[in-house]
Design a protein around this motif. Structure first.
Motif, PDB file in Angstrom:
ATOM      1  N   ASP A   1       0.904  -1.049   0.036  1.00  0.00           N
ATOM      2  CA  ASP A   1       0.050   0.223  -0.005  1.00  0.00           C
ATOM      3  C   ASP A   1       0.885   1.194   0.032  1.00  0.00           C
ATOM      4  O   ASP A   1       0.628   2.230  -0.629  1.00  0.00           O
ATOM      5  CB  ASP A   1      -0.826  -0.165   1.149  1.00  0.00           C
ATOM      6  CG  ASP A   1      -2.135  -0.986   1.110  1.00  0.00           C
ATOM      7  OD1 ASP A   1      -2.305  -1.683  -0.026  1.00  0.00           O
ATOM      8  OD2 ASP A   1      -2.545  -1.273   2.192  1.00  0.00           O
TER       9      ASP A   1
ATOM     10  N   ARG B   1       2.298   1.755  -3.571  1.00  0.00           N
ATOM     11  CA  ARG B   1       1.343   2.451  -4.391  1.00  0.00           C
ATOM     12  C   ARG B   1       0.874   3.877  -4.121  1.00  0.00           C
ATOM     13  O   ARG B   1       0.561   4.510  -5.055  1.00  0.00           O
ATOM     14  CB  ARG B   1       0.174   1.449  -4.421  1.00  0.00           C
ATOM     15  CG  ARG B   1       0.125   0.286  -4.840  1.00  0.00           C
ATOM     16  CD  ARG B   1      -1.143  -0.475  -5.433  1.00  0.00           C
ATOM     17  NE  ARG B   1      -1.130  -1.783  -5.499  1.00  0.00           N
ATOM     18  CZ  ARG B   1      -0.794  -2.212  -6.534  1.00  0.00           C
ATOM     19  NH1 ARG B   1      -0.530  -1.628  -7.819  1.00  0.00           N
ATOM     20  NH2 ARG B   1      -0.940  -3.637  -6.854  1.00  0.00           N
TER      21      ARG B   1
ATOM     22  N   ASP C   1       1.968   4.929  -8.538  1.00  0.00           N
ATOM     23  CA  ASP C   1       0.891   4.125  -9.101  1.00  0.00           C
ATOM     24  C   ASP C   1       1.008   3.586 -10.588  1.00  0.00           C
ATOM     25  O   ASP C   1       0.089   3.354 -11.273  1.00  0.00           O
ATOM     26  CB  ASP C   1      -0.591   4.663  -8.826  1.00  0.00           C
ATOM     27  CG  ASP C   1      -0.731   5.977  -9.270  1.00  0.00           C
ATOM     28  OD1 ASP C   1      -0.089   6.583 -10.245  1.00  0.00           O
ATOM     29  OD2 ASP C   1      -1.843   6.447  -9.311  1.00  0.00           O
TER      30      ASP C   1
END
Length: 601
Positions: A436, A439, A443
């Motif tokens: 997470d 990202r 991204d």
């Protein structure tokens, strides 16, 4: 006897003698900035007990006797030299397997200086824990053996006789990344370039440019950007120039924090292995100007395919360590990069897995120019303390440093977050949070990890291998390491194997292979012979071709590499022999098997 904890206590006492002068400042694209190289011969002092001082005197203070009666119990001036960049292990036989502290010293006079400029010491990498001091003041510390860091020295810089002292500790520890055991050589020291960087008082420390994939099929494509500045007097506007696209656009700068912007382009050529198009890009903010060579592309995982610029692509790859086997040293030059990328191109590769840690920036930039796609990763490998929140923070910091360094490189398409780690709750939580975090920073790329099959603890009993690691939920690509025929079983057993996945995602075989001593010839059943490795490759390739969703592979490994775990006399002798090329640069028979396979893909 001093244990590791007590040595850090002693070292900490020395650090208390002076304040830490500054904080680590990330500065990207150091190749295209004004700098003075500090590479070359450095004096060094060995610190085997990791105390940070000799005779009660901190090493970083660079003490000199004031007169003939003064007591000083160490000295750089008449000591030996170490070349920087380079690992200390290969420079002196007595340091081959040394793990501990070494203190380096470089002396220099101030370069020609313009009023209002700022100066930073930049270190491309030092393995593993580093203390940086300048003219007797501690600048700060850095942990991580493969990512860059910088400290400001503007207010400490003198006209004459500046001394930069850097302490490097490569001792392995359970809470390091990697942990205590890894299957590669623990090169210690300052292993990449050291520079004194000159920048304006307010400067561009980093920037992020990428193609908006939603505009991929449009005639006018959008480039998304983010600009970061360091300094108090921020300009109100900044500018981006791409002359080949006749683009010269101004945008407003945020008063605080990063500035996001977007620009529309016409006639933009997309970067790809067949057309590694790079544009000259210039960013201007106030008195600072920085140039770069950047390619623009999109990468996606759609169904069971990896899609580059809207078109499916098969990744014809190989794994690689960041080592020049001919010099037996950590790679640190453009010549090192040209050597291995030349071999990869001859093999027919369009893809490299840069294992198992961030490689030198020069190889990433050269891959941009040559059109070679890259997988990059951290050494989240065997023995990581998944339940230790401090280790997780280390992983985030080191990943941030790698992403900050390589975000603008079109060649890098995959961030990998782990290699051969068992699915347990602590590991799943650790890597899930790290995924997470990555990202949130980037991204524009795909996430993967080299995962284990469900039957890992049982050896190879089943004809169907299954993969249901819950971590796959967080990933874009399923990647697997499979050594049937080498670690268990015979090469012929691959004929009866097949693969099933609990997820509809593309698959990369991130490792397979076996060892061979170059020049040892026998029949295909004789282990360590070139014929055995050749046979294993033929059987393995036939097995992997049956995988539904196979989108690429990266066999282990391009070239033999140093590893203290590999000590079989007259065969390994401290080298992992799974390379397709020997440490002398000679190709083994399996090289040509894979080369022929890639020609047909």
């Amino acid at each position: 006897m001093l244990n590791r904890k007590s040595t850090f206590v002693l070292f900490g006492l020395f650090l208390m003698a002076t304040s830490i002068f500054g904080q680590d400042v990330f500065i990207s694209n150091t190749e295209n900035r004004n700098f003075t190289s500090l590479n070359g011969k450095w004096k060094f002092v060995l610190d085997p007990f990791q105390t940070g001082g000799m005779g009660g005197m901190p090493v970083y203070k660079n003490y000199q006797p004031k007169d003939k009666s003064d007591r000083v119990e160490y000295g750089f001036d008449n000591g030996k030299n170490l070349w920087v960049p380079g690992s200390w292990n290969i420079q002196y036989p007595e340091l081959t397997y040394f793990e501990g502290n070494v203190w380096y010293r470089k002396t220099f006079d101030k370069p020609d200086r313009t009023e209002g400029k700022r100066y930073f010491v930049h270190i491309g990498a030092a393995n593993y824990k580093t203390t940086v001091s300048f003219n007797g003041e501690i600048l700060g510390h850095h942990e991580g053996g493969f990512t860059p860091f910088s400290f400001e020295v503007t207010d400490l810089l003198k006209e004459k006789d500046n001394f930069l002292i850097v302490g490097v500790d490569n001792a392995r520890a359970a809470d390091n990344i990697p942990s205590k055991v890894s299957d590669w050589f623990n090169h210690g020291g300052i292993t990449r370039d050291v520079k004194l960087i000159e920048v304006p008082s307010t400067f561009i420390n980093n920037y992020f440019l990428s193609l908006d994939k939603s505009t991929l099929k449009q005639r006018s494509k959008t480039i998304q950007g983010k600009l970061e500045l360091v300094g108090e007097n921020r300009p109100k506007t900044a500018r981006i120039l791409i002359p080949e696209l006749k683009l010269n656009q101004e945008f407003e700068v945020n008063a605080d924090g990063p500035t996001e912007f977007s620009i529309n382009t016409k006639g933009l050529e997309l970067w790809s292995p067949k057309n590694p198009k790079l544009y000259e890009v210039t960013l201007v903010a106030g008195n600072d100007t920085i140039g770069d060579q950047i390619g623009f592309r999109t990468i996606e995982a759609i169904g069971k395919q990896i899609v580059l610029n809207g078109e499916p692509i098969f990744l014809k790859g190989i794994c690689l360590h960041d080592e020049n086997p001919l010099r037996k040293d950590r790679a640190n030059s453009i010549e090192d990069a040209e050597l291995v990328l030349g071999w990869a191109q001859e093999l027919g590769c369009n893809f490299l897995r840069l294992a198992h840690y961030p490689h030198q920036e020069k190889i990433v930039r050269l891959a941009d120019k040559l059109g070679i796609l890259l997988w990059e990763e951290l050494p989240l490998y065997w023995g990581i303390q998944w339940d230790n929140p401090e280790v997780l923070e280390k992983a985030k910091k080191q990943y941030a440093e790698m992403i900050n360094r390589d975000y603008n490189r079109a060649s890098t398409i995959i961030w990998s977050i782990a290699n051969e780690t068992a699915s347990i709750p602590d590991r799943n939580a650790f890597l899930g949070e790290l995924a997470d975090y990555i990202r949130s920073m980037d991204d524009t790329r795909l996430l993967s990890a080299a995962i284990k099959k469900d039957q890992e603890l049982d050896g190879h009993p089943d004809s169907v291998y299954t993969y249901n690691d819950p971590l796959i939920e967080k990933l874009d690509i399923i990647s697997l390491n499979e050594y049937l025929g080498w670690y268990g079983g015979a090469p012929e057993e691959t004929r009866g194997k097949s693969f099933e996945f609990g997820f509809e995602k593309p698959v990369i075989v991130s490792e397979f292979g076996g060892g061979a001593l170059q020049g040892y010839y026998a029949d295909k059943q004789t282990r360590w012979s070139e014929e055995f490795q050749e046979h294993l490759y033929k059987e393995s390739l036939a097995m992997f071709d049956k995988i539904d969703g196979l989108s690429g592979m990266a066999p282990w490994i391009l070239v033999d590499f140093m590893s203290p775990l590999r000590q079989l006399p007259d065969v390994q002798d401290g080298w992992n022999r799974k390379g397709l090329i020997s440490e002398k640069g000679q190709k083994k028979k399996a090289f040509f098997v894979l080369q022929d396979y890639y020609k047909k893909k």
